[in-house]
Design a protein around this motif. Sequence first.
Motif, PDB file in Angstrom:
ATOM      1  N   VAL A 113       1.457  13.796   9.939  1.00 24.41           N
ATOM      2  CA  VAL A 113       1.738  15.139  10.917  1.00 24.41           C
ATOM      3  C   VAL A 113       2.950  16.237   9.153  1.00 24.41           C
ATOM      4  CG1 VAL A 113       2.800  16.672  12.265  1.00 24.41           C
ATOM      5  CG2 VAL A 113       0.837  15.550  12.860  1.00 24.41           C
ATOM      6  N   ASP A 114       3.798  14.735   9.524  1.00 26.11           N
ATOM      7  CA  ASP A 114       5.535  15.518   8.787  1.00 26.11           C
ATOM      8  C   ASP A 114       4.671  15.488   7.420  1.00 26.11           C
ATOM      9  OD1 ASP A 114       6.853  14.628  11.325  1.00 26.11           O
ATOM     10  OD2 ASP A 114       7.308  12.544  10.700  1.00 26.11           O
ATOM     11  N   GLY A 115       3.545  14.952   6.815  1.00 26.12           N
ATOM     12  CA  GLY A 115       3.445  14.854   5.386  1.00 26.12           C
ATOM     13  C   GLY A 115       2.453  16.127   5.249  1.00 26.12           C
ATOM     14  N   THR A 116       2.039  16.246   6.381  1.00 25.96           N
ATOM     15  CA  THR A 116       1.221  18.193   5.877  1.00 25.96           C
ATOM     16  C   THR A 116       1.878  18.802   6.034  1.00 25.96           C
ATOM     17  OG1 THR A 116       1.168  18.745   8.221  1.00 25.96           O
ATOM     18  CG2 THR A 116      -0.690  17.269   7.723  1.00 25.96           C
ATOM     19  N   GLU A 117       3.894  18.828   6.085  1.00 27.73           N
ATOM     20  CA  GLU A 117       4.045  20.137   6.274  1.00 27.73           C
ATOM     21  C   GLU A 117       5.143  19.891   5.343  1.00 27.73           C
ATOM     22  OE1 GLU A 117       4.451  20.793  10.421  1.00 27.73           O
ATOM     23  OE2 GLU A 117       5.884  19.417  10.848  1.00 27.73           O
ATOM     24  N   VAL A 118       6.219  18.336   5.000  1.00 29.07           N
ATOM     25  CA  VAL A 118       6.799  18.473   4.546  1.00 29.07           C
ATOM     26  C   VAL A 118       7.254  19.295   3.128  1.00 29.07           C
ATOM     27  CG1 VAL A 118       6.514  16.653   3.158  1.00 29.07           C
ATOM     28  CG2 VAL A 118       8.676  16.660   3.905  1.00 29.07           C
ATOM     29  N   GLU A 119       8.466  19.571   2.225  1.00 28.30           N
ATOM     30  CA  GLU A 119       8.629  20.785   1.971  1.00 28.30           C
ATOM     31  C   GLU A 119       8.102  20.172   0.515  1.00 28.30           C
ATOM     32  OE1 GLU A 119      11.499  20.814  -0.958  1.00 28.30           O
ATOM     33  OE2 GLU A 119       9.895  22.467  -1.445  1.00 28.30           O
ATOM     34  N   SER A 165      -0.664   3.856  15.211  1.00 29.34           N
ATOM     35  CA  SER A 165      -0.212   4.317  16.384  1.00 29.34           C
ATOM     36  C   SER A 165       0.468   5.566  16.381  1.00 29.34           C
ATOM     37  CB  SER A 165       1.294   3.587  15.991  1.00 29.34           C
ATOM     38  OG  SER A 165       1.846   3.619  14.765  1.00 29.34           O
ATOM     39  N   LYS A 166       1.217   6.241  17.283  1.00 32.81           N
ATOM     40  CA  LYS A 166       1.924   7.452  16.928  1.00 32.81           C
ATOM     41  C   LYS A 166       2.369   7.862  16.310  1.00 32.81           C
ATOM     42  CE  LYS A 166       1.342   8.920  22.575  1.00 32.81           C
ATOM     43  NZ  LYS A 166       2.341   9.547  23.790  1.00 32.81           N
ATOM     44  N   ASN A 167       3.731   7.418  16.139  1.00 39.09           N
ATOM     45  CA  ASN A 167       4.405   7.135  15.223  1.00 39.09           C
ATOM     46  C   ASN A 167       3.662   7.672  13.471  1.00 39.09           C
ATOM     47  OD1 ASN A 167       6.857   6.998  16.273  1.00 39.09           O
ATOM     48  ND2 ASN A 167       7.020   5.063  15.603  1.00 39.09           N
ATOM     49  N   ASN A 218      -6.942   9.712  14.840  1.00 41.04           N
ATOM     50  CA  ASN A 218      -5.663   9.991  15.891  1.00 41.04           C
ATOM     51  C   ASN A 218      -5.603   8.611  16.941  1.00 41.04           C
ATOM     52  OD1 ASN A 218      -4.191  10.856  17.505  1.00 41.04           O
ATOM     53  ND2 ASN A 218      -5.549  11.551  19.125  1.00 41.04           N
ATOM     54  N   HIS A 219      -4.170   8.107  17.690  1.00 44.88           N
ATOM     55  CA  HIS A 219      -3.831   7.008  17.285  1.00 44.88           C
ATOM     56  C   HIS A 219      -4.578   6.937  19.123  1.00 44.88           C
ATOM     57  CE1 HIS A 219      -1.682   9.810  20.579  1.00 44.88           C
ATOM     58  NE2 HIS A 219      -0.714  10.360  19.374  1.00 44.88           N
ATOM     59  N   GLY A 220      -5.400   5.826  19.660  1.00 38.53           N
ATOM     60  CA  GLY A 220      -5.606   5.330  20.972  1.00 38.53           C
ATOM     61  C   GLY A 220      -6.956   5.518  20.750  1.00 38.53           C
ATOM     62  N   GLY A 221      -7.920   5.921  19.794  1.00 34.69           N
ATOM     63  CA  GLY A 221      -9.490   5.858  19.203  1.00 34.69           C
ATOM     64  C   GLY A 221      -9.647   4.424  19.572  1.00 34.69           C
ATOM     65  N   GLY A 267       0.811  -1.151   0.179  1.00 41.52           N
ATOM     66  CA  GLY A 267      -0.040  -0.190   0.025  1.00 41.52           C
ATOM     67  C   GLY A 267       1.372   0.989   0.546  1.00 41.52           C
ATOM     68  N   ILE A 268       0.258   2.051   0.511  1.00 42.36           N
ATOM     69  CA  ILE A 268       1.276   3.630   0.895  1.00 42.36           C
ATOM     70  C   ILE A 268       0.636   4.546   2.169  1.00 42.36           C
ATOM     71  CG2 ILE A 268       0.614   5.932   0.043  1.00 42.36           C
ATOM     72  CD1 ILE A 268      -1.392   4.548  -2.375  1.00 42.36           C
ATOM     73  N   SER A 269       1.834   4.521   2.460  1.00 37.19           N
ATOM     74  CA  SER A 269       2.782   4.922   3.588  1.00 37.19           C
ATOM     75  C   SER A 269       1.035   6.416   4.341  1.00 37.19           C
ATOM     76  CB  SER A 269       3.625   5.330   3.540  1.00 37.19           C
ATOM     77  OG  SER A 269       3.849   6.921   3.475  1.00 37.19           O
ATOM     78  N   HIS A 270       0.966   6.444   5.636  1.00 35.07           N
ATOM     79  CA  HIS A 270       0.783   7.771   5.878  1.00 35.07           C
ATOM     80  C   HIS A 270       0.307   8.624   5.619  1.00 35.07           C
ATOM     81  CE1 HIS A 270      -0.204   4.125   8.320  1.00 35.07           C
ATOM     82  NE2 HIS A 270      -1.101   4.576   8.842  1.00 35.07           N
ATOM     83  N   HIS A 271       2.287   9.085   5.281  1.00 27.08           N
ATOM     84  CA  HIS A 271       2.888  10.150   5.352  1.00 27.08           C
ATOM     85  C   HIS A 271       2.356  10.327   3.383  1.00 27.08           C
ATOM     86  CE1 HIS A 271       6.350  12.649   5.629  1.00 27.08           C
ATOM     87  NE2 HIS A 271       6.370  12.656   3.349  1.00 27.08           N
TER      88      HIS A 271
END
Lengths: 382, 382
Positions: free
Chosen positions: B314-320, B306-308, B298-301, B275-279
């Motif tokens: 989050v990283d994917g929403t802001e990566v250059e 996972s948290k990672n 979200n994690h824990g719902g 598949g495709i990464s979350h990122h």
Amino acid sequence: MIPKTPLSLSDIRLATVYKLLGDEELARAKSETICIEQTIEFPADLIADDDIRAKIFGQIESFERVDESHFEAKISYAVESSGFELTQLLNLIFGNSSIKPGIRVERLELPESLLQAFKGPRFGRDELRNYLGVEKRPLLCTALKPMGLSAKSLANYAYQFALGGIDMIKDDHGLADQSFSPFEERVELCAAAVAKANAETGFKSIYIPNITAPANQMLEKAHHAKNTGAGGLMIAPGLAGYDIMRQIAADDEIALPILAHPALQGSYVLNPDSGISHHALFGQFARLAGADATIFPNHGGRFSFSKNECQSIVDGTEVEMTHLKPIFPAPGGGMSLDRLEEMSEFYGNEVIYLIGGDLHRHGDDLAENSRRFRKIVNNSKV
Amino acid sequence: MIPKTPLSLSDIRLATVYKLLGDEELARAKSETICIEQTIEFPADLIADDDIRAKIFGQIESFERVDESHFEAKISYAVESSGFELTQLLNLIFGNSSIKPGIRVERLELPESLLQAFKGPRFGRDELRNYLGVEKRPLLCTALKPMGLSAKSLANYAYQFALGGIDMIKDDHGLADQSFSPFEERVELCAAAVAKANAETGFKSIYIPNITAPANQMLEKAHHAKNTGAGGLMIAPGLAGYDIMRQIAADDEIALPILAHPALQGSYVLNPDSGISHHALFGQFARLAGADATIFPNHGGRFSFSKNECQSIVDGTEVEMTHLKPIFPAPGGGMSLDRLEEMSEFYGNEVIYLIGGDLHRHGDDLAENSRRFRKIVNNSKV
């Protein structure tokens, strides 16, 4: 608490059979969760004993053990919750539950009142045979490639394939609207090349361009292809969305057979414990969205589908869905002439053989190679 | 043999990083296969030493061990092979390889000449803050539900949420155009309810209808929503396709912020080896398609991320990605007020908190519950 809500809904329900991973307790909990997740997505204890609870909630119609670690739950939903739209129907079946592990959509059981909202395949097996003038034998299909060739070179191949008697000559799914082979030029040249060959042979080959494209171009491309002499259209619903395929299939001005291509859809089927079954995805979903043939990788090629999975796709192409016609399975993915006999035993006559690169493997005379393809199929014992 | 083919292509390439399952030999073989599968899909030995081989073939730019059983291969493609279209770009990145096990898209590295073809998010983080008049704190979002309520009841909830200061009040993703809450009536009543509350509070809440719908209705629904006072739009690209989201985001007459919903997309991310990464999926793909915020569990719902995995989104929403603006992560999926402090530590300020059912859990005064949500966020330490 949500105030009591009276709802005027029919008693008609649609059902989805889910395969659930886990022991009985876990699987049962999962099935109960699906009833909520796929509908109200809300704390059930805040819903009164009312019509939302009685009608909107998913209902477990049956729950059975499949094997040591799997159960099947049939869960029904009010037909009205689908909005009688394909997008919301897919959402109702598996929207949020797709994000939970250990839940797989096995098959759909859709009532007539829902299916009436969908025209389904315009041609289906019988009409596609009439359209191509092929009474009984399997249909032959090949792909124009490789990516990088000019429209002119691809059209030259199309001409040779048509001379050799291939029924369906489609774009490779990697051909879109690239500078090396622009869509409009390609459609014009390939459709003309196939028409020229047909005039010489008296045979009916059709050219099938790939119209998978940006959302605002697909209808235009479909109409353009039709007006330029294309005999069918290929769409990858994993790239373009299922509903645009449905819309194009239902368009009486376009009125061309549709081939569904599986690009970007593998992630749905690869994990046997989540996603969507081969049967539902490549069979039932494709028919809901109006495909007349469903392309998938055959077992034993360069992909990983098993014989059972391929058989389940065949089942999905013909399982009863009221007026939604049976469609053709179109196994491809690295198929070759020397596998035709074995494929014939497996698929019988109701199949489209999709052989691409291998037709280039037997010398540069593609018309001759195509004739050989045709001859093997004609002589197959089915 | 395919005759030698001269091609006038730039030297600019786009790249995808794939995670490959297997030992070194197998992973290397997989990476070589991807170079062919994603491009010519044709026997490589039949291609001359020409421009197709030099430019169209995927090229392995790097190949590295990640852990005992995984490698990462960065593979590049001629930028022209994408046709500068989102549908074909997705196809080029992962079309057929999605159907092969043990291959996962980790991240995209897209050159400016390609990204120029995409407007990306119209608002992104900063403009969405300006639009809502929220300088620094996290944004608050809730969902109108449960399915089955009338448009009038949902509008009443919308009014109370807006009174209580929720920034973004969206349709639950299960609300489409059903008889119990027809789309046009719902948009009219909910937009009016939120406007009424805004007039009373001086605050700016926006109503965000779900416009995921059949292909031939989406643009119309987007325009209708805009003209009726909606302040944003929600689209589930897994149901409607990515490109229609891109088209609507890029429409200067619509010009509303877009929330991407993950319905039917779970199958892409659930299996860590395919598949495709979350990122890439919830971050980079969403931005390519013009989302201003990306909803995910979200994690824990009640989902399994996972948290990672949440961090990678989050990283994917802001990566250059050159001019493609950073967008908001919008974690939801069974979140509750009592998790806000912990979420604040994890997400900081650049987040949209999506809390749905839990706002009904603290008594029937939804405005008061919303004020409590707002207050907790205002007091959070970030």
